[in-house]
Scaffold this motif. Structure first.
Motif, PDB file in Angstrom:
ATOM      1  N   ILE A 309       0.838  -1.193   0.000  1.00  0.00           N
ATOM      2  CA  ILE A 309       0.000   0.000   0.000  1.00  0.00           C
ATOM      3  C   ILE A 309       0.874   1.245   0.000  1.00  0.00           C
ATOM      4  CG2 ILE A 309      -1.984  -1.078   1.134  1.00  0.00           C
ATOM      5  CD1 ILE A 309      -1.056   0.008   3.764  1.00  0.00           C
ATOM      6  N   GLU A 310       0.261   2.385  -0.255  1.00  0.00           N
ATOM      7  CA  GLU A 310       0.990   3.645  -0.351  1.00  0.00           C
ATOM      8  C   GLU A 310       1.648   4.006   0.980  1.00  0.00           C
ATOM      9  OE1 GLU A 310      -2.157   3.612  -3.474  1.00  0.00           O
ATOM     10  OE2 GLU A 310      -2.071   3.152  -1.335  1.00  0.00           O
ATOM     11  N   PRO A 311       2.930   4.420   0.951  1.00  0.00           N
ATOM     12  CA  PRO A 311       3.620   4.802   2.186  1.00  0.00           C
ATOM     13  C   PRO A 311       2.989   6.009   2.884  1.00  0.00           C
ATOM     14  CG  PRO A 311       5.189   4.413   0.416  1.00  0.00           C
ATOM     15  CD  PRO A 311       3.833   4.410  -0.216  1.00  0.00           C
ATOM     16  N   GLU A 312       2.280   6.839   2.121  1.00  0.00           N
ATOM     17  CA  GLU A 312       1.707   8.049   2.725  1.00  0.00           C
ATOM     18  C   GLU A 312       0.662   7.748   3.802  1.00  0.00           C
ATOM     19  OE1 GLU A 312       3.864   9.039  -0.698  1.00  0.00           O
ATOM     20  OE2 GLU A 312       2.143   7.666  -0.585  1.00  0.00           O
ATOM     21  N   VAL A 313       0.101   6.551   3.796  1.00  0.00           N
ATOM     22  CA  VAL A 313      -0.900   6.213   4.809  1.00  0.00           C
ATOM     23  C   VAL A 313      -0.325   5.298   5.888  1.00  0.00           C
ATOM     24  CG1 VAL A 313      -2.830   6.515   3.220  1.00  0.00           C
ATOM     25  CG2 VAL A 313      -1.782   4.253   3.464  1.00  0.00           C
ATOM     26  N   LEU A 314       0.978   5.083   5.870  1.00  0.00           N
ATOM     27  CA  LEU A 314       1.631   4.214   6.851  1.00  0.00           C
ATOM     28  C   LEU A 314       2.415   5.036   7.875  1.00  0.00           C
ATOM     29  CD1 LEU A 314       3.061   1.282   4.696  1.00  0.00           C
ATOM     30  CD2 LEU A 314       1.237   1.169   6.401  1.00  0.00           C
ATOM     31  N   PHE A 315       2.266   4.642   9.155  1.00  0.00           N
ATOM     32  CA  PHE A 315       2.959   5.344  10.226  1.00  0.00           C
ATOM     33  C   PHE A 315       3.457   4.328  11.254  1.00  0.00           C
ATOM     34  CE2 PHE A 315       0.053   8.270   8.303  1.00  0.00           C
ATOM     35  CZ  PHE A 315       0.765   9.462   8.224  1.00  0.00           C
ATOM     36  N   PRO A 316       4.617   4.610  11.855  1.00  0.00           N
ATOM     37  CA  PRO A 316       5.106   3.724  12.916  1.00  0.00           C
ATOM     38  C   PRO A 316       4.155   3.747  14.105  1.00  0.00           C
ATOM     39  CG  PRO A 316       6.484   5.685  12.725  1.00  0.00           C
ATOM     40  CD  PRO A 316       5.533   5.714  11.573  1.00  0.00           C
ATOM     41  N   LEU A 317       4.068   2.627  14.826  1.00  0.00           N
ATOM     42  CA  LEU A 317       3.101   2.468  15.906  1.00  0.00           C
ATOM     43  C   LEU A 317       3.780   1.991  17.182  1.00  0.00           C
ATOM     44  CD1 LEU A 317       0.082   2.244  16.893  1.00  0.00           C
ATOM     45  CD2 LEU A 317       0.174  -0.145  16.103  1.00  0.00           C
ATOM     46  N   LEU A 318       3.404   2.586  18.304  1.00  0.00           N
ATOM     47  CA  LEU A 318       3.834   2.125  19.624  1.00  0.00           C
ATOM     48  C   LEU A 318       2.610   1.729  20.445  1.00  0.00           C
ATOM     49  CD1 LEU A 318       6.575   4.720  20.665  1.00  0.00           C
ATOM     50  CD2 LEU A 318       6.926   2.367  19.923  1.00  0.00           C
ATOM     51  N   LYS A 319       2.755   0.632  21.202  1.00  0.00           N
ATOM     52  CA  LYS A 319       1.715   0.192  22.133  1.00  0.00           C
ATOM     53  C   LYS A 319       2.235   0.318  23.559  1.00  0.00           C
ATOM     54  CE  LYS A 319      -0.745  -2.911  19.055  1.00  0.00           C
ATOM     55  NZ  LYS A 319      -1.636  -4.076  19.077  1.00  0.00           N
ATOM     56  N   SER A 320       1.367  -0.007  24.521  1.00  0.00           N
ATOM     57  CA  SER A 320       1.746   0.112  25.928  1.00  0.00           C
ATOM     58  C   SER A 320       3.011  -0.674  26.257  1.00  0.00           C
ATOM     59  CB  SER A 320       0.602  -0.358  26.832  1.00  0.00           C
ATOM     60  OG  SER A 320      -0.363   0.656  26.993  1.00  0.00           O
ATOM     61  N   ALA A 321       3.106  -1.905  25.747  1.00  0.00           N
ATOM     62  CA  ALA A 321       4.281  -2.726  26.025  1.00  0.00           C
ATOM     63  C   ALA A 321       5.544  -2.098  25.459  1.00  0.00           C
ATOM     64  CB  ALA A 321       4.083  -4.132  25.456  1.00  0.00           C
ATOM     65  N   ASP A 322       5.413  -1.416  24.325  1.00  0.00           N
ATOM     66  CA  ASP A 322       6.565  -0.749  23.726  1.00  0.00           C
ATOM     67  C   ASP A 322       7.025   0.423  24.595  1.00  0.00           C
ATOM     68  OD1 ASP A 322       6.473  -2.421  21.420  1.00  0.00           O
ATOM     69  OD2 ASP A 322       4.828  -1.191  20.659  1.00  0.00           O
ATOM     70  N   LEU A 323       6.066   1.185  25.111  1.00  0.00           N
ATOM     71  CA  LEU A 323       6.416   2.307  25.990  1.00  0.00           C
ATOM     72  C   LEU A 323       7.082   1.795  27.257  1.00  0.00           C
ATOM     73  CD1 LEU A 323       3.293   4.665  25.755  1.00  0.00           C
ATOM     74  CD2 LEU A 323       5.481   4.892  24.579  1.00  0.00           C
ATOM     75  N   ALA A 324       6.520   0.731  27.830  1.00  0.00           N
ATOM     76  CA  ALA A 324       7.068   0.189  29.074  1.00  0.00           C
ATOM     77  C   ALA A 324       8.500  -0.294  28.877  1.00  0.00           C
ATOM     78  CB  ALA A 324       6.194  -0.947  29.588  1.00  0.00           C
ATOM     79  N   ALA A 325       8.774  -0.875  27.707  1.00  0.00           N
ATOM     80  CA  ALA A 325      10.116  -1.389  27.420  1.00  0.00           C
ATOM     81  C   ALA A 325      11.006  -0.325  26.781  1.00  0.00           C
ATOM     82  CB  ALA A 325      10.024  -2.601  26.491  1.00  0.00           C
ATOM     83  N   ARG A 326      10.427   0.838  26.497  1.00  0.00           N
ATOM     84  CA  ARG A 326      11.154   1.940  25.838  1.00  0.00           C
ATOM     85  C   ARG A 326      11.808   1.470  24.532  1.00  0.00           C
ATOM     86  NH1 ARG A 326      11.913   6.645  28.822  1.00  0.00           N
ATOM     87  NH2 ARG A 326      11.065   6.544  30.938  1.00  0.00           N
ATOM     88  N   ARG A 327      11.036   0.724  23.735  1.00  0.00           N
ATOM     89  CA  ARG A 327      11.564   0.256  22.463  1.00  0.00           C
ATOM     90  C   ARG A 327      11.140   1.159  21.316  1.00  0.00           C
ATOM     91  NH1 ARG A 327       9.125  -5.175  24.023  1.00  0.00           N
ATOM     92  NH2 ARG A 327       7.062  -4.727  23.281  1.00  0.00           N
ATOM     93  N   ARG A 328      11.875   1.030  20.254  1.00  0.00           N
ATOM     94  CA  ARG A 328      11.499   1.699  19.017  1.00  0.00           C
ATOM     95  C   ARG A 328      10.291   0.973  18.414  1.00  0.00           C
ATOM     96  NH1 ARG A 328      16.374   2.685  15.048  1.00  0.00           N
ATOM     97  NH2 ARG A 328      16.283   0.406  14.930  1.00  0.00           N
ATOM     98  N   PRO A 329       9.574   1.632  17.521  1.00  0.00           N
ATOM     99  CA  PRO A 329       8.387   0.993  16.931  1.00  0.00           C
ATOM    100  C   PRO A 329       8.705  -0.349  16.293  1.00  0.00           C
ATOM    101  CG  PRO A 329       8.407   3.326  16.420  1.00  0.00           C
ATOM    102  CD  PRO A 329       9.720   3.035  17.076  1.00  0.00           C
ATOM    103  N   GLN A 330       7.857  -1.330  16.583  1.00  0.00           N
ATOM    104  CA  GLN A 330       7.972  -2.671  16.018  1.00  0.00           C
ATOM    105  C   GLN A 330       6.915  -2.915  14.945  1.00  0.00           C
ATOM    106  OE1 GLN A 330      10.432  -4.966  17.622  1.00  0.00           O
ATOM    107  NE2 GLN A 330      10.994  -2.887  18.212  1.00  0.00           N
ATOM    108  N   ARG A 331       5.939  -2.018  14.843  1.00  0.00           N
ATOM    109  CA  ARG A 331       4.823  -2.194  13.919  1.00  0.00           C
ATOM    110  C   ARG A 331       4.583  -0.904  13.150  1.00  0.00           C
ATOM    111  NH1 ARG A 331       3.396  -4.046  18.906  1.00  0.00           N
ATOM    112  NH2 ARG A 331       2.736  -6.218  19.123  1.00  0.00           N
TER     113      ARG A 331
END
Length: 523
Positions: A309-331
């Motif tokens: 799909i077009e990159p213009e509608v794609l954005f990196p995503l963080l969830k609660s577990a990502d914030l807790a682990a202070r990780r970079r976006p995995q999705r």
């Protein structure tokens, strides 16, 4: 209906007689001696049995339950005890939601003990089962339409029942003694305190719900003494039924429910009607379609299918577990709108591959059950706006049991999205993000929020809680008022400008940037 579903429908967690005896013994130790006892959801009769054994001076005992098998068992339970008691005992089948309790309660002598263990189930769970074991639907807390649709209208049936019971005491002296979830106990107390119920100091005794009921919830015994002269708006918390001294005390302070009344009250001055600057992340209710992950040089959805799909509608995503682990976006997340009132149909022109992808998965998106999607355009998401596309954010998980904020910078030259388990403050520069992070991690801010957080709640941190802190008052206290005024002004200007150009942003997207969005073709 099989027994398991029936137990769910009626919230059927029968009280062990040993626990009922311990509770009645505790009530007796407080010095309370009832003249009448009413159990409106008596089940198989454990509390009726324990009450007959514990309170010899009681003259009237009434038990009611909707389940005829429970009524038969309850009558059988008290038969050996009843001949040795002077009390008049009646056990009847009745639907709590369709019974005229006013006349029943008015005929009972005082002091009155209303005791029991009302159903541990929510109205949403019952609606899923198409159950009729529900109160008449009404917006009794006067929620805004959107709050009612996004979860605030979901309530425990026990909360509804206990509110009704509390109202019976307006002209009575007595004691409410109920087993319930701790979150329900606080809501009932807050309701009583806000609605002029005259009570003495309430008590909340924590119990092990897993041991007694096999339920993984935080539960308690709530005792609320009702007296015409009572003006207390506090509740002592005991760690067990055997505890002699309270571990803490919560209560109502200037109309606000505070988690620990022992904390210094001066931090409450930081509260106010400030700008509602904290937002929840994107709600979509179909992660298999909207959320994508990278496998090599491919994007793959939750169904294991490669996505183009077009990159213009794609954005990196963080969830609660990502914030807790202070990780970079995995999705990555497909965002079909720039605001909740946008119509994703414009993707047909601006992002045809994304539109084709959503159309191909319409059978899954059409199954989303939340009422927020009803009568909205196809493929809509929620909690999205110009603030979502701010390049910098300060975020926090609503699920994790810690007051820990995380700075979220852009990733691959794209603004990072948060999911709906997170809350965030949007910033439009690194300097603004650093300033905000310094403010929210300051001792006054942490003290203010800590005084209002009940950590046993399913979601202890909410946007309502975060927005209760007035940033300007906090900035004044910390000597940063001018900087914060500038931050808020820049934010307002940026969001209003973005809001006026939503479709232009969608049409052009970030096409002029050299980004590293997965799946993006060379131009």
């Amino acid at each position: 209906m099989n027994r398991q579903l029936r137990n769910v429908e009626f919230g059927d967690f029968q009280t062990p007689v040993s626990l009922a005896r311990d509770i009645c013994a505790l009530i007796a130790r407080t010095g309370f001696q009832p003249a009448a006892i009413l159990e409106p959801t008596c089940g198989t009769g454990a509390f009726l049995q324990a009450a007959l054994e514990t309170f010899p001076g009681v003259t009237r005992i009434l038990g009611f339950d909707i389940n005829p098998q429970h009524i038969t068992q309850a009558r059988h339970t008290i038969t050996p005890i009843n001949p040795h008691s002077p009390a008049s005992v009646e056990i009847c089948q009745a639907d709590f939601f369709r019974t005229d309790w006013t006349n029943i309660v008015a005929a009972l002598p005082e002091p009155l003990l209303v005791i029991g263990n009302p159903p541990w189930v929510t109205n949403t769970a019952l609606s899923t089962l198409s159950s009729t074991n529900l109160p008449v639907k009404s917006n009794r807390d006067h929620l805004r339409g959107i709050d009612a649709l996004t979860g605030s209208s979901n309530f425990d049936i026990s909360e509804w029942i206990m509110r009704e019971i509390i109202s019976w005491f307006r002209d009575k002296t007595g004691l409410l003694a109920m087993l319930c979830k701790t979150t329900v106990a606080r809501k009932v107390l807050k309701y009583a305190w806000h609605n002029g119920i005259h009570s003495g100091t309430a008590s909340l005794y924590l119990i092990d719900a897993h041991t007694h009921f096999g339920a993984a919830v935080d539960a308690c015994l709530l005792l609320v003494p009702i007296t015409p002269t009572g003006t207390d708006k506090v509740c002592q918390v005991f760690h067990s039924l055997d505890a002699v001294q309270p571990a803490s005390t919560f209560g109502l302070r200037e109309g606000i429910l505070v988690a620990d009344t022992a904390l210094p009250p001066h931090w409450q001055e930081l509260g106010g009607n400030s700008l509602k600057v904290w937002r929840s992340g994107i709600k979509h209710d179909c992660s298999n379609v909207f959320e994508l992950h990278v496998e090599g040089d491919r994007l793959v959805n939750g169904l294991g299918t490669q996505v183009d799909i077009e990159p213009e509608v794609l954005f990196p995503l963080l969830k609660s577990a990502d914030l807790a682990a202070r990780r970079r976006p995995q999705r990555w997340i497909l965002v079909p709108q720039r605001a909740a009132n946008d119509d994703p149909n414009h993707l047909k022109t601006h992002a045809p591959k994304a539109w084709h992808y959503l159309t191909a998965h319409a059978h899954l998106l059409n199954k989303r059950k939340s009422q927020i999607y009803k009568n909205r355009p196809r493929f809509s998401i929620f909690d999205v706006g110009s603030y979502s596309f701010a390049p910098w954010k300060v975020a926090i998980s609503g699920l994790y049991k810690k007051l820990e904020f995380v700075q979220v910078p852009p990733y691959a030259d794209r603004p990072v999205m948060l999911d709906d388990t997170c809350y965030f403050f949007s910033c439009y520069s690194a300097e603004a993000c650093n300033l905000l992070y310094e403010l929210v991690t300051s001792e006054p801010a942490k003290a203010f929020w800590s005084s209002r957080i009940f950590w046993d709640a399913k979601r202890p941190i909410t946007a309502h809680l975060l927005n209760a802190l007035d940033l300007r008052r906090l900035a004044r206290l910390l000597g940063k008022e001018a900087a914060v005024d500038q931050l808020l002004a820049e934010r307002q200007i940026a969001e209003s400008t973005q809001g006026a150009n939503q479709y232009l942003l969608f049409q052009n997207g970030f096409a002029e940037e050299e980004t590293e969005v997965p799946g993006r073709e060379e131009r």
